[in-house]
Design an enzyme around this catalytic site. Structure first.
Site, PDB file in Angstrom:
ATOM      1  N   ARG A  79       0.853  -1.171   0.099  1.00 46.30           N
ATOM      2  CA  ARG A  79       0.168   0.031  -0.158  1.00 46.30           C
ATOM      3  C   ARG A  79       1.005   1.170  -0.250  1.00 46.30           C
ATOM      4  NH1 ARG A  79      -1.972   1.238   4.279  1.00 46.30           N
ATOM      5  NH2 ARG A  79      -1.273  -0.594   5.661  1.00 46.30           N
ATOM      6  N   TYR A 219      -1.169  -3.652  -7.099  1.00 41.93           N
ATOM      7  CA  TYR A 219      -1.043  -4.397  -5.880  1.00 41.93           C
ATOM      8  C   TYR A 219      -2.242  -4.406  -4.804  1.00 41.93           C
ATOM      9  CZ  TYR A 219       2.126  -7.288  -2.787  1.00 41.93           C
ATOM     10  OH  TYR A 219       2.386  -8.219  -2.064  1.00 41.93           O
ATOM     11  N   LYS A 228      -9.175  -2.334   1.380  1.00 41.03           N
ATOM     12  CA  LYS A 228      -9.146  -1.205   2.403  1.00 41.03           C
ATOM     13  C   LYS A 228      -9.772  -0.067   1.909  1.00 41.03           C
ATOM     14  CE  LYS A 228      -6.232  -3.666   4.975  1.00 41.03           C
ATOM     15  NZ  LYS A 228      -6.381  -4.095   6.204  1.00 41.03           N
ATOM     16  N   HIS A 248     -10.954  -2.231  11.393  1.00 44.12           N
ATOM     17  CA  HIS A 248      -9.946  -3.039  11.035  1.00 44.12           C
ATOM     18  C   HIS A 248      -9.966  -4.272  11.919  1.00 44.12           C
ATOM     19  CE1 HIS A 248      -5.465  -3.133   9.965  1.00 44.12           C
ATOM     20  NE2 HIS A 248      -5.947  -4.188   9.234  1.00 44.12           N
ATOM     21  N   SER A 270      -0.858  -3.692  11.597  1.00 46.02           N
ATOM     22  CA  SER A 270       0.119  -4.466  10.779  1.00 46.02           C
ATOM     23  C   SER A 270       0.935  -5.115  11.464  1.00 46.02           C
ATOM     24  CB  SER A 270       0.429  -4.000   9.437  1.00 46.02           C
ATOM     25  OG  SER A 270      -0.621  -3.182   9.015  1.00 46.02           O
ATOM     26  N   CYS A 272       1.215  -7.627  13.478  1.00 39.06           N
ATOM     27  CA  CYS A 272       0.772  -7.960  14.958  1.00 39.06           C
ATOM     28  C   CYS A 272       0.037  -9.469  15.010  1.00 39.06           C
ATOM     29  CB  CYS A 272      -0.019  -6.952  15.630  1.00 39.06           C
ATOM     30  SG  CYS A 272       0.629  -5.622  16.078  1.00 39.06           S
ATOM     31  N   THR A 275      -3.945 -12.630  11.241  1.00 36.90           N
ATOM     32  CA  THR A 275      -4.419 -13.812  10.739  1.00 36.90           C
ATOM     33  C   THR A 275      -4.280 -14.876  11.693  1.00 36.90           C
ATOM     34  OG1 THR A 275      -4.014 -12.622   8.670  1.00 36.90           O
ATOM     35  CG2 THR A 275      -4.114 -15.047   8.544  1.00 36.90           C
ATOM     36  N   ASP A 297      -9.279  -9.786   9.054  1.00 37.52           N
ATOM     37  CA  ASP A 297      -9.074  -8.367   8.709  1.00 37.52           C
ATOM     38  C   ASP A 297      -9.938  -7.228   8.819  1.00 37.52           C
ATOM     39  OD1 ASP A 297      -6.955  -6.863   8.110  1.00 37.52           O
ATOM     40  OD2 ASP A 297      -7.462  -6.587   5.995  1.00 37.52           O
ATOM     41  N   ARG A 389       2.506 -11.892  -0.423  1.00 37.31           N
ATOM     42  CA  ARG A 389       1.157 -12.278   0.126  1.00 37.31           C
ATOM     43  C   ARG A 389       0.520 -13.683  -0.501  1.00 37.31           C
ATOM     44  NH1 ARG A 389      -1.350  -8.788   3.865  1.00 37.31           N
ATOM     45  NH2 ARG A 389      -0.005  -7.173   4.052  1.00 37.31           N
TER      46      ARG A 389
END
Ligand code: O2Y
Ligand code: MN
Length: 618
Positions: A79, A219, A228, A248, A270, A272, A275, A297, A389
């Site tokens: 991003r 991407y 997002k 989020h 992000s 942490c 998933t 997410d 990813r």
């Protein structure tokens, strides 16, 4: 169909959508238009075309059936927050944490860029539903893109195709999402395997008109506009306008050995392990417990007529970070990735399978790295990009919750906020009230890792893990969270039990003086989740602290835990006044940035905390 044939007959039965498709086609000048039906045969055809053009590399079908590797351009790997804009009439509406642009300026700039930008390409029209088809928590979008990679990814990440067009009917509402890779082809020009525009990127959001326009990147978060851009930035603005929450957050189900089930929604910045937590496998000693995955997410949460907050996962797949994912950290993710996946920017093995850092304990002797270059363990560089990813449908996941596609959503019993903090923040604490919990979420901080820009180890405030994703003024967002609680509290009749979820803050990442983690994390986090579960049932012991209720050693189930060590637990749960006085200073710095839209409630909560940690002498 050629451009000259783009005018009626209508391509779809929706007048407004037809007009928009025609307008975009006239501007972008693609070679032809394709309305996506979402079928397997359509996906197979596009996949075969991408294999032929070099965009996708088929993996060894014996090892990983129907799976592919994509290598992005080196300029297009994540991003781009600095090129992400919230376009409102006044800068204050976007607030101090967003890049702002006037909608008129954005549209003028983008119209010039989009003029002819799809020359030599196909313009795909993707109708998609964020959330279960027909649910009153769901919303529909239509993405127009010139990227077949986006089409096949959207097919995994959303409910997509003809069923959505049928649901939209002749006049249904949808969010228009326009995307181009920003690389038109001249007559006879050969395409590159990952078209994008390395120099010019814009990810623009129009919260007043609920529109998204993205240019120059192919991407993930920049191009799969349901994620997002729609499900967080535009949806958060819609949620503010309409009285719900777009967050989020992962959503997971917790089922006790006795068969009692609760759902919780957890926000983490992000890096942490969101998933991993969403797909947690309970540890030794707690095997009777079950964790199921609704989403990893994003959560959309609306209040039902019964005053209960119900959540859906607007997505239908996972676009997860590959590095660090292994049979140890996330066995359910590994099981999900056995077939029907797209991997982006991972390494390729000589056998035609994928590899990334952390997947195995021993490094492969040789690989082709994410840029297509020969790699050996002493190459001195990563084989997979740190933001590599996997894209896979939710239905591949063994821990998928039975209600993941339920149009009613799932009832939320608790919200959990967590960040990555080496010090200061205790393992778990339950807020005394909704307001205190909203304050906890709003002051969430996380230390930057090597994968993120900026100095490593610095605390970045990431309120509710929404800093890059809140589509309007962050102070108004805080007030919105407070008002959701007030509305529910005010509609609870005297004597009735509250339906408001409890709010918790967790920190899996606290370290001891030697730099070792105080808490083992991963599956062992189940012990904390069990305590949270018990608290939502009115059971589960706790003691009061300056921040809220926290478990004592005896309140955690240590069954099966190797060498449960009370002193390490005490260090993990500790609340140190001097650390908290510094923390309050940092929070004040952030609040100063928020400025005049900061809710007054926060100032009084902070004054109360200050007084608890540094009582004024009489
Ligand atoms: O780098 C990207 O384009 C994707 S970012 C992302 C993807 C999946 C889930 N979360 C995130 C995130 O940045 O929070
Ligand atoms: Mn995310």
């Amino acid at each position: 169909m050629t451009v000259s044939q783009l005018t009626p007959p209508a391509l779809v039965d929706h007048k407004g959508l037809n007009e928009w498709i025609s307008e975009v086609a006239a501007l972008c000048k693609p070679d032809r238009i394709h309305i996506c039906d979402g079928s397997q045969s359509e996906a197979d055809k596009l996949t075969a075309e991408m294999v032929a053009s070099g965009t996708l590399i088929p993996l060894n079908a014996a090892l990983r059936p129907n799976s592919f590797l994509a290598r992005s351009d080196v300029s297009d790997v994540a991003r781009v927050e600095e090129r992400t804009f919230i376009c409102t009439n006044q800068p204050e509406e976007a607030g101090p944490t967003n890049n702002w642009m006037h909608p008129k300026e954005a549209k003028e700039t983008l119209t010039k860029l989009f003029d002819g930008c799809m020359r030599g390409r196909v313009m795909y029209v993707i109708p998609f539903s964020m959330g279960p088809l027909g649910s009153n928590i769901s919303h529909i979008g239509v993405e127009i893109t010139d990227s077949p990679y986006v089409v096949v990814s959207m097919r995994m990440m959303t409910r997509m195709g003809k069923a959505v067009l049928d649901l939209l009917g002749a006049d249904g509402q949808y969010v228009p999402c326009l995307h181009s890779v920003g690389k038109p082809l001249a007559e006879g020009e050969a395409d590159v395997s990952w078209p994008c525009n390395p120099d010019t990127k814009y990810i623009c959001h129009f919260p007043d008109t609920h529109e998204i326009i993205s240019y120059g990147s192919g991407y993930g978060g920049n191009a799969l506009l349901g994620k997002k851009c729609f499900a967080l930035r535009i949806a958060s603005a819609m949620a503010h306008q309409q009285g719900w929450l777009a967050e989020h957050m992962l959503i997971l189900g917790l089922e006790s050995p006795e068969g009692e089930k609760k759902y919780i929604a957890c926000a983490f910045p992000s890096a942490c392990g969101k998933t991993n937590l969403a797909m947690l496998v309970p540890p030794k000693g707690l095997e009777g417990w079950k964790v199921t995955t609704v989403g990893d997410d994003i959560a959309w949460i609306k209040r039902g007529d019964d005053n209960v907050l119900r959540a859906i996962n607007p997505e239908a797949g996972y676009f997860g970070v590959a590095p660090g994912t292994s049979g140890k950290t996330n066995p359910n993710a590994i099981a999900s990735l056995q077939r029907d996946c797209i991997f982006t920017n991972v390494a390729l093995t000589p056998e035609g399978d994928v590899w990334w850092e952390g997947l195995t304990d021993t490094l492969p002797a040789n690989l082709i790295d994410w840029q297509g270059k020969e790699w050996t363990p002493d190459s001195g560089r990563k084989a997979a990009h740190p933001n590599a990813r996997f894209t896979v449908s939710a239905t591949n996941c063994p821990s998928l919750d039975e209600n993941w596609d339920n149009p009613q959503g799932v009832p939320i019993s608790a919200f959990v906020f967590g960040g990555r903090r080496q010090t200061t923040v205790p393992l778990v604490v339950q807020s005394y009230s909704w307001r205190d919990g909203v304050y906890m979420g709003a002051t969430l901080g996380s230390e930057t890792t090597a994968a993120a820009a900026g100095a490593v180890g610095q605390v970045r405030r990431d309120p509710m893990a929404m800093l890059p994703f809140c589509g309007y003024n962050i102070g108004d967002y805080f007030a919105h969270w407070l008002s959701i609680g007030e509305r529910i509290e005010n509609s609870i009749v005297d004597g009735e039990e509250s339906t408001l979820p409890l709010i918790f803050c967790v920190n899996w990442f606290r370290k001891d003086e030697g730099g070792d983690f105080l808490w083992p994390g991963y599956g062992e986090n189940m012990r904390v989740l069990k305590w949270i579960f018990e608290r939502t049932s009115g059971a589960g012991g706790a003691e009061s602290s300056e921040l809220g209720y926290r478990p004592r050693f005896v309140d955690i189930d240590w069954n099966g835990f190797d060498a449960a060590d009370e002193s390490r637990f005490q260090s993990a749960i500790k609340i140190d006044a001097s650390e908290w006085l510094q923390e309050l200073d940092l929070q004040r710095e952030f609040f100063a940035k928020v400025g005049k839209s900061l809710p007054a409630t926060f100032t009084s909560i902070q004054a109360r905390l200050q007084e608890r940690f540094a009582p004024k002498k009489p």
